[in-house]
Design a protein around this motif. Sequence first.
Motif, PDB file in Angstrom:
ATOM      1  N   TYR A  63      85.029 -13.838  80.909  1.00 44.32           N
ATOM      2  CA  TYR A  63      83.990 -15.128  80.674  1.00 44.32           C
ATOM      3  C   TYR A  63      83.313 -15.019  82.121  1.00 44.32           C
ATOM      4  O   TYR A  63      82.032 -15.377  82.201  1.00 44.32           O
ATOM      5  CB  TYR A  63      84.961 -16.119  80.349  1.00 44.32           C
ATOM      6  N   GLN A  64      84.094 -14.981  83.133  1.00 47.97           N
ATOM      7  CA  GLN A  64      83.692 -15.141  84.691  1.00 47.97           C
ATOM      8  C   GLN A  64      82.515 -14.050  84.767  1.00 47.97           C
ATOM      9  O   GLN A  64      81.533 -14.367  85.170  1.00 47.97           O
ATOM     10  CB  GLN A  64      84.600 -15.195  85.412  1.00 47.97           C
ATOM     11  N   LEU A  65      82.834 -12.664  84.434  1.00 49.90           N
ATOM     12  CA  LEU A  65      82.045 -11.664  84.751  1.00 49.90           C
ATOM     13  C   LEU A  65      80.778 -11.960  84.094  1.00 49.90           C
ATOM     14  O   LEU A  65      79.410 -11.771  84.267  1.00 49.90           O
ATOM     15  CB  LEU A  65      82.523 -10.500  84.519  1.00 49.90           C
ATOM     16  N   PHE A  66      80.817 -12.458  82.667  1.00 45.77           N
ATOM     17  CA  PHE A  66      79.422 -12.601  81.994  1.00 45.77           C
ATOM     18  C   PHE A  66      78.765 -13.675  82.368  1.00 45.77           C
ATOM     19  O   PHE A  66      77.489 -13.774  82.595  1.00 45.77           O
ATOM     20  CB  PHE A  66      79.822 -12.713  80.518  1.00 45.77           C
ATOM     21  N   LYS A  67      79.282 -15.025  82.838  1.00 43.31           N
ATOM     22  CA  LYS A  67      79.033 -16.082  83.435  1.00 43.31           C
ATOM     23  C   LYS A  67      78.120 -15.818  84.727  1.00 43.31           C
ATOM     24  O   LYS A  67      77.002 -16.216  84.714  1.00 43.31           O
ATOM     25  CB  LYS A  67      80.020 -17.033  83.695  1.00 43.31           C
ATOM     26  N   GLU A  68      78.735 -15.009  85.402  1.00 41.43           N
ATOM     27  CA  GLU A  68      78.068 -14.835  86.937  1.00 41.43           C
ATOM     28  C   GLU A  68      76.822 -13.676  87.010  1.00 41.43           C
ATOM     29  O   GLU A  68      75.998 -13.921  87.331  1.00 41.43           O
ATOM     30  CB  GLU A  68      79.235 -14.362  87.853  1.00 41.43           C
ATOM     31  N   ASN A  69      77.209 -12.700  85.945  1.00 38.36           N
ATOM     32  CA  ASN A  69      76.031 -11.530  86.019  1.00 38.36           C
ATOM     33  C   ASN A  69      75.222 -11.204  84.910  1.00 38.36           C
ATOM     34  O   ASN A  69      74.326 -10.610  85.024  1.00 38.36           O
ATOM     35  CB  ASN A  69      77.313 -10.280  86.080  1.00 38.36           C
ATOM     36  N   GLY A  70      75.641 -12.043  83.963  1.00 38.42           N
ATOM     37  CA  GLY A  70      74.840 -11.823  82.564  1.00 38.42           C
ATOM     38  C   GLY A  70      75.553 -10.664  81.764  1.00 38.42           C
ATOM     39  O   GLY A  70      76.686 -10.078  82.276  1.00 38.42           O
ATOM     40  N   PHE A  71      75.187 -10.592  80.516  1.00 41.08           N
ATOM     41  CA  PHE A  71      75.743  -9.774  79.610  1.00 41.08           C
ATOM     42  C   PHE A  71      75.611  -8.383  79.554  1.00 41.08           C
ATOM     43  O   PHE A  71      76.398  -7.426  79.821  1.00 41.08           O
ATOM     44  CB  PHE A  71      75.664 -10.290  77.969  1.00 41.08           C
ATOM     45  N   TYR A  72      74.341  -8.096  79.816  1.00 37.14           N
ATOM     46  CA  TYR A  72      73.840  -6.660  79.850  1.00 37.14           C
ATOM     47  C   TYR A  72      74.294  -6.135  81.397  1.00 37.14           C
ATOM     48  O   TYR A  72      74.573  -4.975  81.337  1.00 37.14           O
ATOM     49  CB  TYR A  72      72.160  -6.475  79.738  1.00 37.14           C
ATOM     50  N   ALA A  73      74.152  -6.780  82.134  1.00 38.29           N
ATOM     51  CA  ALA A  73      74.413  -6.415  83.660  1.00 38.29           C
ATOM     52  C   ALA A  73      76.068  -6.100  83.786  1.00 38.29           C
ATOM     53  O   ALA A  73      76.248  -5.674  84.915  1.00 38.29           O
ATOM     54  CB  ALA A  73      73.943  -7.490  84.732  1.00 38.29           C
ATOM     55  N   THR A  74      76.831  -6.727  83.082  1.00 30.57           N
ATOM     56  CA  THR A  74      78.068  -6.598  83.075  1.00 30.57           C
ATOM     57  C   THR A  74      78.606  -5.244  82.323  1.00 30.57           C
ATOM     58  O   THR A  74      78.625  -5.300  81.148  1.00 30.57           O
ATOM     59  CB  THR A  74      79.061  -7.718  82.833  1.00 30.57           C
ATOM     60  N   GLY A  75      78.931  -4.206  82.999  1.00 27.40           N
ATOM     61  CA  GLY A  75      79.223  -3.056  82.188  1.00 27.40           C
ATOM     62  C   GLY A  75      80.914  -3.136  82.061  1.00 27.40           C
ATOM     63  O   GLY A  75      81.531  -3.703  82.540  1.00 27.40           O
TER      64      GLY A  75
ATOM     65  N   CYS B 272      74.679 -22.634  80.138  1.00 32.04           N
ATOM     66  CA  CYS B 272      75.598 -22.409  78.982  1.00 32.04           C
ATOM     67  C   CYS B 272      75.459 -21.077  78.745  1.00 32.04           C
ATOM     68  O   CYS B 272      74.589 -20.442  78.463  1.00 32.04           O
ATOM     69  CB  CYS B 272      74.877 -23.371  77.784  1.00 32.04           C
ATOM     70  N   LEU B 273      76.869 -20.493  78.434  1.00 38.51           N
ATOM     71  CA  LEU B 273      77.205 -19.302  78.111  1.00 38.51           C
ATOM     72  C   LEU B 273      76.469 -18.784  76.817  1.00 38.51           C
ATOM     73  O   LEU B 273      75.835 -17.510  76.872  1.00 38.51           O
ATOM     74  CB  LEU B 273      78.406 -18.868  78.289  1.00 38.51           C
ATOM     75  N   ALA B 274      76.503 -19.738  75.691  1.00 42.01           N
ATOM     76  CA  ALA B 274      76.045 -19.409  74.282  1.00 42.01           C
ATOM     77  C   ALA B 274      74.461 -19.306  74.498  1.00 42.01           C
ATOM     78  O   ALA B 274      73.842 -18.299  73.851  1.00 42.01           O
ATOM     79  CB  ALA B 274      76.377 -20.495  73.401  1.00 42.01           C
ATOM     80  N   VAL B 275      73.727 -20.069  75.402  1.00 38.83           N
ATOM     81  CA  VAL B 275      72.396 -20.211  75.575  1.00 38.83           C
ATOM     82  C   VAL B 275      72.104 -18.898  76.149  1.00 38.83           C
ATOM     83  O   VAL B 275      71.112 -18.198  76.018  1.00 38.83           O
ATOM     84  CB  VAL B 275      71.801 -21.471  76.081  1.00 38.83           C
ATOM     85  N   ASN B 276      72.622 -18.443  77.210  1.00 41.47           N
ATOM     86  CA  ASN B 276      72.452 -17.098  78.236  1.00 41.47           C
ATOM     87  C   ASN B 276      72.655 -15.974  77.080  1.00 41.47           C
ATOM     88  O   ASN B 276      71.970 -15.165  77.163  1.00 41.47           O
ATOM     89  CB  ASN B 276      73.384 -17.143  79.124  1.00 41.47           C
TER      90      ASN B 276
END
Length: 181
Positions: free
Chosen positions: A1-13, A88-92
């Motif tokens: 959650y924290q990684l996706f929140k801070e970096n985005g989904f594609y940018a988090t490998g 919002c993580l869902a919107v992102n």
Amino acid sequence: YQLFKENGFYATGVDLIMRSANVSKRTLYKYFPSKNDLIVAVIDEYRSMYRIHIEALLSSINGDSREKIDAIFADAMSWFGDTNFHGCLAVNAMGEFANKNQEIEQACLCFKHWELNMLCGLTRELDDQQPDKLAYKLFVLLEGMSSIAQVSDQDCAVDMVAMANQVIDMHLQEMNSSQQS
């Protein structure tokens, strides 16, 4: 959650996820066959955490629905002002995966439907004619302010609680006017 929140989904490998969680690739894929499955699980967990937070907030209010709506907007203002707020993580997720992954889109929609339905439950006590329309207006305000807070580098220039109350008052006046016509 924290990684996706801070970096985005594609940018988090996946490698970063494995290092941060201190798990092997085999273990990660045992529980989540793909990164997209992990994203869906994170969005579902995000919805669950938010639901628990809102339920606790609302149960702490002894007042009526209007006071509970005020509490939701006051809480949102506080959240939007937090330095760790990244939207919002869902919107992102919807922004990154729209028309690309149906399961992720569905998890995002499920979150937003829950949020709107929660507001509908509260507005039904305020308006016996069109409570869902009022809930939608409040939902638009909440989502709009969230988006503004995400892209703005300054404090919110308006009192969201007062604005929510203006929306409620205008809606109820509109309903009363149409009833008298």
